[in-house]
Design an enzyme around this catalytic site. Structure first.
Site, PDB file in Angstrom:
ATOM      1  N   ARG A   9       3.611 -33.858 -22.264  1.00 42.11           N
ATOM      2  CA  ARG A   9       4.278 -33.180 -21.148  1.00 42.11           C
ATOM      3  C   ARG A   9       4.338 -34.092 -19.923  1.00 42.11           C
ATOM      4  NH1 ARG A   9       1.389 -28.398 -19.172  1.00 42.11           N
ATOM      5  NH2 ARG A   9       2.953 -28.787 -17.608  1.00 42.11           N
ATOM      6  N   ASP A  31      -5.012 -33.759  -9.596  1.00 46.81           N
ATOM      7  CA  ASP A  31      -4.483 -34.285 -10.853  1.00 46.81           C
ATOM      8  C   ASP A  31      -5.186 -35.582 -11.294  1.00 46.81           C
ATOM      9  OD1 ASP A  31      -2.769 -32.159 -11.093  1.00 46.81           O
ATOM     10  OD2 ASP A  31      -0.970 -33.240 -10.492  1.00 46.81           O
ATOM     11  N   ASN A  38       6.383 -34.997 -11.288  1.00 42.61           N
ATOM     12  CA  ASN A  38       6.382 -33.944 -10.267  1.00 42.61           C
ATOM     13  C   ASN A  38       7.412 -34.162  -9.161  1.00 42.61           C
ATOM     14  OD1 ASN A  38       4.430 -32.667 -11.699  1.00 42.61           O
ATOM     15  ND2 ASN A  38       2.756 -33.065 -10.242  1.00 42.61           N
TER      16      ASN A  38
HETATM   17  C1  UD1 Z   1       1.706 -28.911  -8.065  1.00 43.16           C
HETATM   18  C2  UD1 Z   1       1.802 -29.949  -9.151  1.00 43.16           C
HETATM   19  C3  UD1 Z   1       0.485 -30.026  -9.930  1.00 43.16           C
HETATM   20  C4  UD1 Z   1      -0.677 -30.239  -8.984  1.00 43.16           C
HETATM   21  C5  UD1 Z   1      -0.651 -29.220  -7.856  1.00 43.16           C
HETATM   22  C6  UD1 Z   1      -1.697 -29.492  -6.789  1.00 43.16           C
HETATM   23  C7  UD1 Z   1       4.148 -29.915  -9.707  1.00 43.16           C
HETATM   24  C8  UD1 Z   1       5.210 -29.573 -10.686  1.00 43.16           C
HETATM   25  N1  UD1 Z   1       2.901 -29.600 -10.040  1.00 43.16           N
HETATM   26  O1  UD1 Z   1       1.505 -27.646  -8.698  1.00 43.16           O
HETATM   27  O2  UD1 Z   1       0.567 -31.109 -10.855  1.00 43.16           O
HETATM   28  O3  UD1 Z   1      -1.889 -30.118  -9.677  1.00 43.16           O
HETATM   29  O4  UD1 Z   1       0.634 -29.217  -7.206  1.00 43.16           O
HETATM   30  O5  UD1 Z   1      -1.527 -30.749  -6.250  1.00 43.16           O
HETATM   31  O6  UD1 Z   1       4.432 -30.493  -8.671  1.00 43.16           O
HETATM   32  N2  UD1 Z   1      -1.156 -20.873  -4.719  1.00 43.16           N
HETATM   33  C9  UD1 Z   1      -1.145 -19.563  -4.343  1.00 43.16           C
HETATM   34  N3  UD1 Z   1       0.055 -18.923  -4.167  1.00 43.16           N
HETATM   35  C10 UD1 Z   1       1.247 -19.563  -4.337  1.00 43.16           C
HETATM   36  C11 UD1 Z   1       1.237 -20.912  -4.719  1.00 43.16           C
HETATM   37  C12 UD1 Z   1       0.023 -21.534  -4.896  1.00 43.16           C
HETATM   38  O7  UD1 Z   1      -2.202 -18.949  -4.175  1.00 43.16           O
HETATM   39  O8  UD1 Z   1       2.287 -18.922  -4.166  1.00 43.16           O
HETATM   40  C13 UD1 Z   1      -2.439 -21.582  -4.918  1.00 43.16           C
HETATM   41  C14 UD1 Z   1      -2.620 -22.095  -6.345  1.00 43.16           C
HETATM   42  O9  UD1 Z   1      -3.161 -21.109  -7.175  1.00 43.16           O
HETATM   43  C15 UD1 Z   1      -3.553 -23.253  -6.127  1.00 43.16           C
HETATM   44  C16 UD1 Z   1      -3.122 -23.819  -4.769  1.00 43.16           C
HETATM   45  O10 UD1 Z   1      -2.386 -22.771  -4.140  1.00 43.16           O
HETATM   46  O11 UD1 Z   1      -4.880 -22.796  -6.023  1.00 43.16           O
HETATM   47  C17 UD1 Z   1      -2.234 -25.046  -4.835  1.00 43.16           C
HETATM   48  O12 UD1 Z   1      -1.234 -24.876  -5.789  1.00 43.16           O
HETATM   49  P1  UD1 Z   1       0.200 -25.549  -5.678  1.00 43.16           P
HETATM   50  O13 UD1 Z   1       0.184 -26.674  -4.707  1.00 43.16           O
HETATM   51  O14 UD1 Z   1       1.209 -24.471  -5.475  1.00 43.16           O
HETATM   52  O15 UD1 Z   1       0.372 -26.137  -7.136  1.00 43.16           O
HETATM   53  P2  UD1 Z   1       1.735 -26.304  -7.884  1.00 43.16           P
HETATM   54  O16 UD1 Z   1       2.809 -26.517  -6.875  1.00 43.16           O
HETATM   55  O17 UD1 Z   1       1.892 -25.241  -8.897  1.00 43.16           O
END
Ligand code: UD1
Length: 429
Positions: free
Chosen positions: A409, A317, A35
């Site tokens: 992955r 995670d 990540n």
């Molecule tokens: C990243 C990590 C993933 C980890 C997650 C949470 C990477 C590549 N992946 O995923 O392994 O599980 O952080 O620590 O770094 N959300 C929204 N709108 C947005 C973006 C997010 O509602 O525009 C929500 C998501 O649905 C979720 C929460 O915010 O419920 C946190 O998600 P986010 O931190 O964005 O996860 P990722 O960055 O996708």
């Protein structure tokens, strides 16, 4: 070299066969953080000069990202000694197609850099995924606040901006890749961007370190307010990716669950406070060195309650791995998942191995049982797969974990590393 070039259209049907019930002992090396590597690879889009990276893990997600960047015009080269080099001199195709984004949500990380560097981007919307709906509205809103024009057309985010402008952005949810995307976009924007309620994950900090080495001016990463003074241009740099804290945590939980004594090297324990605290609470003895962690567990395992939340609290995670540990611990544990909806898909599989778990909404109650029994189980997502491997390692008899392409992955050579610790595990094709 070959590790970065498997044919992505062939989904591996490999399985892992595990003969459980063996304590773990020995030493293993931790790989670079997936990540951290993924956003840092995207930072290669921000400069026409060469970005050289070391400690990039050999993982399917990394291969997918390199393929995506290559398609846009980034020159990727690999040298055993000097690591991976990205040349962003000629970005001719600022597009992330659906076929690639659907296999890896982190593809959204190209949006900010493409827009900042090329003034345009077309990135497929990720769509649903196994662990919930995971929208990208915060990424889009942040870029709009910086002056981007964004439309959704035929399932694609179509973005334009002559030059992005610095802005104050308040994120109403903490988003890791959201923070990273906006940080990269702001690095080349005109003026100052302030991201409030930013993600504080170590991977965000590592990206900031890399961007600053490229000439960016990012301040405050690791805290919840990040300030970025935009610059005209970024230059080439070299960067060493931080160790993977989730891989580290996974092997430590495996050792705690199986019993024994394991040393994980080339890691950073300062990124793992919440996880180490829970391992101590579960009855493990932890010793810390400068770049290693040793775990020993010989007494009884105690059930530990878990509540996931953004860093520095307990990481989502690591939730599935601790659920496997709780399955065979003394007592009951409550596990509350606050980050993702639908991240309990490992529960039904753990029950197949004899676990006693009840779920209601985002809460699972695990009652420890004296033993698990081997069975055939199916991996459903990356971390769920890791929890099934841990459960298989403690179960009596043989466990088969199917669909392990999810594991590939995110875990480099998992069966080799576990074998090095004495586990009886092998991959079959
Ligand atoms: C990243 C990590 C993933 C980890 C997650 C949470 C990477 C590549 N992946 O995923 O392994 O599980 O952080 O620590 O770094 N959300 C929204 N709108 C947005 C973006 C997010 O509602 O525009 C929500 C998501 O649905 C979720 C929460 O915010 O419920 C946190 O998600 P986010 O931190 O964005 O996860 P990722 O960055 O996708």
């Amino acid at each position: 070299m070959s590790a970065f070039q498997p044919n992505l259209h062939i989904v591996s049907m490999d399985k892992l066969l595990i003969q459980g019930g063996v304590p773990l002992s020995g030493e293993i090396r931790i790989s670079g953080a997936k990540n951290a590597a993924l956003p840092i690879l995207c930072a290669g889009l921000l400069t026409e000069s060469t970005l050289t990276l070391t400690n990039v893990p050999h993982l399917h997600d990394v291969t997918t990202m390199l393929k995506l960047l290559g398609q846009m015009g980034v020159q990727v080269s690999l040298d055993e000694k000097n690591g991976l080099s990205l040349g962003g001199g000629n970005i001719h195709n600022p597009l992330a197609p659906y076929e690639m984004v659907k296999t890896m949500r982190a593809s959204i990380l190209v949006l900010g850099p493409l827009l900042a560097r090329c003034g345009e981007a077309r990135v497929s919307l990720p769509g649903g995924c196994a662990i919930g709906s995971r929208p990208v509205d915060l990424h889009i809103k942040g870029l709009q606040a910086m002056g981007a024009e964004i439309d959704i057309e035929h399932g694609y985010i179509v973005a334009h901006a002559k030059r992005l402008k610095g802005a104050r952005i308040f994120m109403d949810l903490v988003s890791v890749t959201g923070t990273e995307n906006l940080m990269m976009a702001a690095a080349l924007a005109d003026g100052v961007t302030v991201i409030e309620n930013a993600a504080r994950e170590p991977e965000v900090v590592d990206l900031a370190v890399c961007l600053n080495a490229m000439g960016a001016r990012v301040e405050g990463a690791g805290g919840d307010i990040i300030t970025i003074h935009g610059v005209e241009k970024l230059h080439g740099a070299s960067h060493h990716v931080i160790p993977d804290r989730i891989e580290t945590g996974t092997y430590l939980v495996a050792a705690a669950a199986c019993g024994g004594r394991v040393k994980v090297k080339d890691t950073r324990h300062d990124t793992l406070d919440a996880v180490l605290e829970k391992l101590r609470e579960a009855g493990a003895h932890i010793t810390l060195g400068e770049d290693w962690v040793e775990i020993e567990r010989s007494g009884p395992l105690k059930a530990v309650n878990i509540r996931t939340a953004p860093h520095p609290a307990f990481p989502t995670d690591m939730q599935a791995q601790f659920m496997a540990l709780n399955c065979i611990a003394d007592g009951s544990a409550t596990i509350i998942e606050t980050i993702f909806e639908n991240r309990f898909m490992h529960v039904q599989e753990l029950i197949r191995l004899g676990a006693s778990i009840e779920t209601q909404g985002n809460t699972a109650v695990v009652r420890g049982v004296p033993r698990l029994d081997g069975a055939i189980v199916m991996a459903t997502d990356l971390r769920a797969s890791a929890s099934l491997v841990i459960a298989g390692l403690v179960a009596q008899g043989e466990t088969t974990v199917e669909r392990i392409y999810h594991i590939d992955r995110g875990y480099e050579c998992i069966e080799e590393k576990l074998s090095q610790l004495g586990a009886r595990i092998k991959r079959v094709h």
